[in-house]
Write a protein that holds these residues in place. Structure first.
Motif, PDB file in Angstrom:
ATOM      1  N   ALA A  20       0.823  -1.197   0.000  1.00 51.34           N
ATOM      2  CA  ALA A  20       0.000   0.000   0.000  1.00 51.34           C
ATOM      3  C   ALA A  20       0.862   1.255   0.000  1.00 51.34           C
ATOM      4  N   LEU A  21       0.248   2.363  -0.352  1.00 48.08           N
ATOM      5  CA  LEU A  21       0.972   3.624  -0.412  1.00 48.08           C
ATOM      6  C   LEU A  21       1.630   3.959   0.927  1.00 48.08           C
ATOM      7  N   HIS A  22       0.933   3.721   2.036  1.00 42.65           N
ATOM      8  CA  HIS A  22       1.532   4.069   3.331  1.00 42.65           C
ATOM      9  C   HIS A  22       2.768   3.223   3.606  1.00 42.65           C
ATOM     10  N   ASP A  23       2.825   1.999   3.055  1.00 41.39           N
ATOM     11  CA  ASP A  23       4.028   1.182   3.210  1.00 41.39           C
ATOM     12  C   ASP A  23       5.180   1.748   2.371  1.00 41.39           C
ATOM     13  N   ILE A  24       4.866   2.254   1.190  1.00 44.46           N
ATOM     14  CA  ILE A  24       5.889   2.878   0.351  1.00 44.46           C
ATOM     15  C   ILE A  24       6.449   4.114   1.045  1.00 44.46           C
ATOM     16  N   LEU A  25       5.582   4.906   1.646  1.00 46.06           N
ATOM     17  CA  LEU A  25       6.051   6.101   2.346  1.00 46.06           C
ATOM     18  C   LEU A  25       6.889   5.728   3.566  1.00 46.06           C
ATOM     19  N   ARG A  26       6.539   4.651   4.262  1.00 50.32           N
ATOM     20  CA  ARG A  26       7.358   4.162   5.368  1.00 50.32           C
ATOM     21  C   ARG A  26       8.730   3.717   4.859  1.00 50.32           C
ATOM     22  N   PHE A  27       8.754   3.088   3.709  1.00 52.85           N
ATOM     23  CA  PHE A  27      10.008   2.657   3.081  1.00 52.85           C
ATOM     24  C   PHE A  27      10.896   3.869   2.809  1.00 52.85           C
ATOM     25  N   ARG A  28      10.319   4.920   2.269  1.00 56.21           N
ATOM     26  CA  ARG A  28      11.100   6.119   1.986  1.00 56.21           C
ATOM     27  C   ARG A  28      11.666   6.717   3.282  1.00 56.21           C
ATOM     28  N   THR A  29      10.850   6.798   4.311  1.00 56.79           N
ATOM     29  CA  THR A  29      11.320   7.342   5.590  1.00 56.79           C
ATOM     30  C   THR A  29      12.453   6.502   6.161  1.00 56.79           C
ATOM     31  N   TYR A  30      12.307   5.195   6.082  1.00 54.79           N
ATOM     32  CA  TYR A  30      13.326   4.270   6.585  1.00 54.79           C
ATOM     33  C   TYR A  30      14.648   4.482   5.845  1.00 54.79           C
ATOM     34  N   VAL A  31      14.579   4.572   4.547  1.00 58.32           N
ATOM     35  CA  VAL A  31      15.789   4.784   3.742  1.00 58.32           C
ATOM     36  C   VAL A  31      16.402   6.143   4.056  1.00 58.32           C
ATOM     37  N   ASP A  32      15.572   7.174   4.160  1.00 57.62           N
ATOM     38  CA  ASP A  32      16.091   8.512   4.464  1.00 57.62           C
ATOM     39  C   ASP A  32      16.860   8.522   5.780  1.00 57.62           C
ATOM     40  N   GLU A  33      16.290   7.914   6.803  1.00 57.52           N
ATOM     41  CA  GLU A  33      16.948   7.891   8.109  1.00 57.52           C
ATOM     42  C   GLU A  33      18.317   7.217   8.021  1.00 57.52           C
ATOM     43  N   HIS A  34      18.409   6.157   7.252  1.00 53.32           N
ATOM     44  CA  HIS A  34      19.677   5.427   7.174  1.00 53.32           C
ATOM     45  C   HIS A  34      20.686   6.140   6.276  1.00 53.32           C
ATOM     46  N   ILE A  35      20.234   6.852   5.263  1.00 54.23           N
ATOM     47  CA  ILE A  35      21.172   7.649   4.467  1.00 54.23           C
ATOM     48  C   ILE A  35      21.786   8.748   5.326  1.00 54.23           C
ATOM     49  N   HIS A  36      20.972   9.412   6.138  1.00 54.32           N
ATOM     50  CA  HIS A  36      21.521  10.445   7.022  1.00 54.32           C
ATOM     51  C   HIS A  36      22.488   9.834   8.033  1.00 54.32           C
ATOM     52  N   ARG A  37      22.172   8.653   8.508  1.00 56.87           N
ATOM     53  CA  ARG A  37      23.096   7.968   9.422  1.00 56.87           C
ATOM     54  C   ARG A  37      24.421   7.675   8.723  1.00 56.87           C
ATOM     55  N   LEU A  38      24.341   7.254   7.475  1.00 50.49           N
ATOM     56  CA  LEU A  38      25.557   6.989   6.707  1.00 50.49           C
ATOM     57  C   LEU A  38      26.367   8.274   6.510  1.00 50.49           C
ATOM     58  N   LEU A  39      25.695   9.363   6.173  1.00 48.06           N
ATOM     59  CA  LEU A  39      26.396  10.623   5.943  1.00 48.06           C
ATOM     60  C   LEU A  39      27.088  11.137   7.207  1.00 48.06           C
ATOM     61  N   GLU A  40      26.565  10.775   8.356  1.00 51.06           N
ATOM     62  CA  GLU A  40      27.163  11.205   9.616  1.00 51.06           C
ATOM     63  C   GLU A  40      28.334  10.320  10.047  1.00 51.06           C
ATOM     64  N   SER A  41      28.623   9.266   9.287  1.00 48.73           N
ATOM     65  CA  SER A  41      29.635   8.291   9.700  1.00 48.73           C
ATOM     66  C   SER A  41      30.957   8.428   8.959  1.00 48.73           C
ATOM     67  N   ASN A  42      31.182   9.581   8.308  1.00 48.63           N
ATOM     68  CA  ASN A  42      32.401   9.788   7.524  1.00 48.63           C
ATOM     69  C   ASN A  42      32.555   8.697   6.461  1.00 48.63           C
ATOM     70  N   PRO A  43      31.591   8.612   5.528  1.00 57.73           N
ATOM     71  CA  PRO A  43      31.609   7.532   4.532  1.00 57.73           C
ATOM     72  C   PRO A  43      32.714   7.729   3.510  1.00 57.73           C
ATOM     73  N   PRO A  44      33.101   6.672   2.814  1.00 62.98           N
ATOM     74  CA  PRO A  44      34.134   6.792   1.778  1.00 62.98           C
ATOM     75  C   PRO A  44      33.645   7.615   0.594  1.00 62.98           C
ATOM     76  N   ALA A  45      34.581   8.071  -0.203  1.00 63.92           N
ATOM     77  CA  ALA A  45      34.251   8.924  -1.346  1.00 63.92           C
ATOM     78  C   ALA A  45      33.293   8.233  -2.309  1.00 63.92           C
ATOM     79  N   GLU A  46      33.430   6.933  -2.490  1.00 68.12           N
ATOM     80  CA  GLU A  46      32.548   6.219  -3.411  1.00 68.12           C
ATOM     81  C   GLU A  46      31.102   6.256  -2.931  1.00 68.12           C
ATOM     82  N   ALA A  47      30.884   6.178  -1.615  1.00 70.03           N
ATOM     83  CA  ALA A  47      29.522   6.268  -1.090  1.00 70.03           C
ATOM     84  C   ALA A  47      28.929   7.643  -1.377  1.00 70.03           C
ATOM     85  N   LEU A  48      29.718   8.702  -1.198  1.00 67.84           N
ATOM     86  CA  LEU A  48      29.240  10.055  -1.486  1.00 67.84           C
ATOM     87  C   LEU A  48      28.917  10.211  -2.970  1.00 67.84           C
TER      88      LEU A  48
END
Length: 418
Positions: free
Chosen positions: A98-126
Motif C-alpha cells: 500500500a501507499l503508506h508502506d511505500i512512504l514508510r520505506f522512503r522514511t526508513y531509507v532517508d533515516e539510514h542515508i543520514h546515518r551513513l552521511l554522519e559516519s564519515n563515509p568513503p568517497a565512493e559512497a558520497l
C-alpha cells in the motif's frame, strides 16, 4: 563531487520535492500506468528509495537490514545483474504494498542515508548518493510526464494543478518573431563533459569531432508553425517521412502532436484545436506561440523536411551551446506550472544514441544505468519546462526510441551555413 555536509541538505530537499510533486494526487491517481513508457507514481516513489537502499545502504552502511525482502526485487527497474524484477507493463497491478508502506520505506531509507552521511563515509559512497539524487530528479520529471498522460487518458480529463490567474486569463500570445539562423564555425570541437561537477557516464569521455559549418535556429518551432505543417497535409504526405515514421503514422493514426484535440475534422482551422496540459485543456490561442511539444523524432524530422531544413546533430547542438553566440539556453529551472509559456522543450537531434569513443560503463550493476540502451534510440538535448535545474548542462544526453511522444519534446531547426 559534493561533500557530505552539503549532501545532507540536498538529500532532504530532493526527497521532499518528490513528495511535493505528488501532493495534488490521490492514491488512485498514483496507481495508473497509461502507456508502456510510463510508470505509476507509486512505483516512482518506491523505486527511488530502492535505488538508495540497493546501491548505497546495502554496500556502505554496516549492519544495514533491507526494509522488506520483497522490495529488493519488486522495485528493481531493469538491473539484470542485481535481481530479478517483474515486467514493466505490470507495475499498475501493484496494489500491494500500500501507499503508506511505500512512504514508510522512503522514511526508513532517508533515516539510514543520514546515518551513513554522519559516519564519515568513503568517497565512493558520497559519489553514489550524488548519483542517486540525480536519478531521483530524473524520476521527478517522469512523475509529471507520466501523470499528464494518465490524466489525458482519463475521460474526465483531471487537472494536475490549476493554472495561475495570469495563465488562465491568457488569450492569444504575440506572434513569435521569425526564426533567425545563427551561424557556427566548423572544424574540430571538443564534445562531452569537462571540468568539475557531476555528469552521467554516457557524457564521457570528452573527445573531438569534426563539424562542417552550420547554422542553428534561435528558437524552437511553435505550435502555430506546426499547425501549418498539419494544414498542408504533413501527416498525409509520405515523401516527408522516414519509412518507419510513415509506418508509425499509419499504424498509430497520428494526425497531430500528442494531447492535441479537435472539435471537427477541418485541420486548416487552428482555432478548433485544444491542447491538454497539466492545467487541463487550453485553447489553441493560449498555446499557439509556445514551443510545440510531445512529438516524436519522426514528426520532428518530417517537419524539418517540410520546412526545408533539418535537425541538428547532438554535436552541433553542444558546440552551439558552448559558443558565445549560442541561441540555446542551457539552463532553465522553469517550474512545471509554466509549461505552456516556457521556452524549453527537449530537442530531438539527428544523432543515434551511441557510446562515445573510449566509453566505459560504471562497474557492477550500475553499469546498466545508461550503456545497455545504446541501440535503437535517438538523442535529445537541452531540457524541458519540467526538467530539474542542474540537468541541462551542455553535455547532458537524453534518449528515447524515435516513436516516443509522451515526453516534453520539441524541434529546433538547423541548416548548412551559406
Amino acid at each position: 563531487m559534493a561533500f557530505a555536509g552539503s549532501l545532507h541538505d540536498r538529500f532532504r530537499v530532493t526527497r521532499r520535492r518528490t513528495l511535493d510533486l505528488t501532493a495534488p494526487l490521490t492514491p488512485e491517481d498514483m496507481m495508473v500506468q497509461s502507456c508502456l513508457e510510463a510508470s505509476p507514481v507509486k512505483w516512482h516513489l518506491a523505486h527511488t528509495a530502492w535505488f538508495f537502499e540497493s546501491f548505497i545502504l546495502r554496500e556502505f552502511l554496516p549492519g544495514y537490514k533491507a526494509f522488506h525482502p520483497d522490495f529488493v526485487w519488486l522495485f528493481n527497474s531493469y538491473y539484470q545483474t542485481f535481481a530479478a524484477f517483474p515486467e514493466k507493463r505490470l507495475r499498475s497491478s501493484f496494489s500491494r504494498p500500500a501507499l503508506h508502506d511505500i512512504l514508510r520505506f522512503r522514511t526508513y531509507v532517508d533515516e539510514h542515508i543520514h546515518r551513513l552521511l554522519e559516519s564519515n563515509p568513503p568517497a565512493e559512497a558520497l559519489a553514489r548518493i550524488e548519483l542517486g539524487l540525480y536519478h531521483e530528479e530524473q524520476h521527478q520529471e517522469l512523475i509529471l510526464t507520466d501523470i499528464l498522460h494518465a490524466f489525458f487518458t482519463n475521460p474526465l480529463r483531471p487537472v494536475y494543478l490549476p493554472a495561475s490567474p495570469e495563465l488562465a486569463q491568457q488569450s492569444a500570445q504575440p506572434h513569435a518573431d521569425p526564426i533567425r539562423f545563427i551561424p557556427h564555425k566548423g572544424g574540430l570541437h571538443d564534445i562531452g563533459h569537462s571540468g568539475a561537477g557531476f555528469c552521467f557516464d554516457n557524457e564521457l569521455p570528452r573527445h573531438r569531432v569534426w563539424l562542417e559549418p552550420y547554422s542553428l535556429a534561435d528558437r524552437l518551432v511553435t505550435c502555430a508553425e506546426f499547425a501549418e505543417f498539419i494544414a498542408d497535409g504533413g501527416y498525409r504526405r509520405p515523401e516527408l517521412w522516414l519509412s518507419d515514421g510513415w509506418n508509425a503514422v499509419q499504424e498509430q493514426k497520428w494526425r497531430a502532436p500528442l494531447y492535441w484535440d479537435r472539435n471537427d475534422d477541418d485541420a486548416s482551422v487552428t482555432s478548433k484545436w485544444s491542447v491538454f496540459t497539466l492545467h487541463g485543456a487550453m485553447s489553441f490561442d493560449q498555446v499557439a506561440n509556445s514551443p510545440v511539444s510531445h512529438i516524436s523524432f519522426y514528426e520532428a524530422d518530417a517537419y524539418a523536411h517540410w520546412a526545408g531544413y533539418r535537425l541538428p546533430t547532438e554535436f552541433e547542438w553542444e558546440a552551439a551551446v558552448e559558443s558565445s553566440t549560442s541561441p540555446v539556453q542551457n539552463e532553465n529551472g522553469t517550474k512545471c506550472q509554466d509549461e505552456n509559456s516556457a521556452k524549453h522543450r527537449w530537442e530531438w537531434t539527428a544523432s543515434a544514441y551511441l557510446p562515445y569513443p573510449g566509453f566505459h560503463p560504471l562497474p557492477g550493476s550500475l553499469g546498466e544505468y545508461n550503456g545497455k540502451f545504446m541501440s535503437g534510440q535517438m538523442v535529445l538535448r537541452g531540457g524541458s519546462c519540467c526538467t530539474p535545474p542542474g540537468h541541462t548542462r551542455p553535455s547532458y544526453r537524453n534518449f528515447f526510441a524515435p516513436a516516443t511522444r509522451w515526453q516534453f519534446s520539441g524541434i529546433r531547426l538547423a541548416r548548412k551555413s551559406e
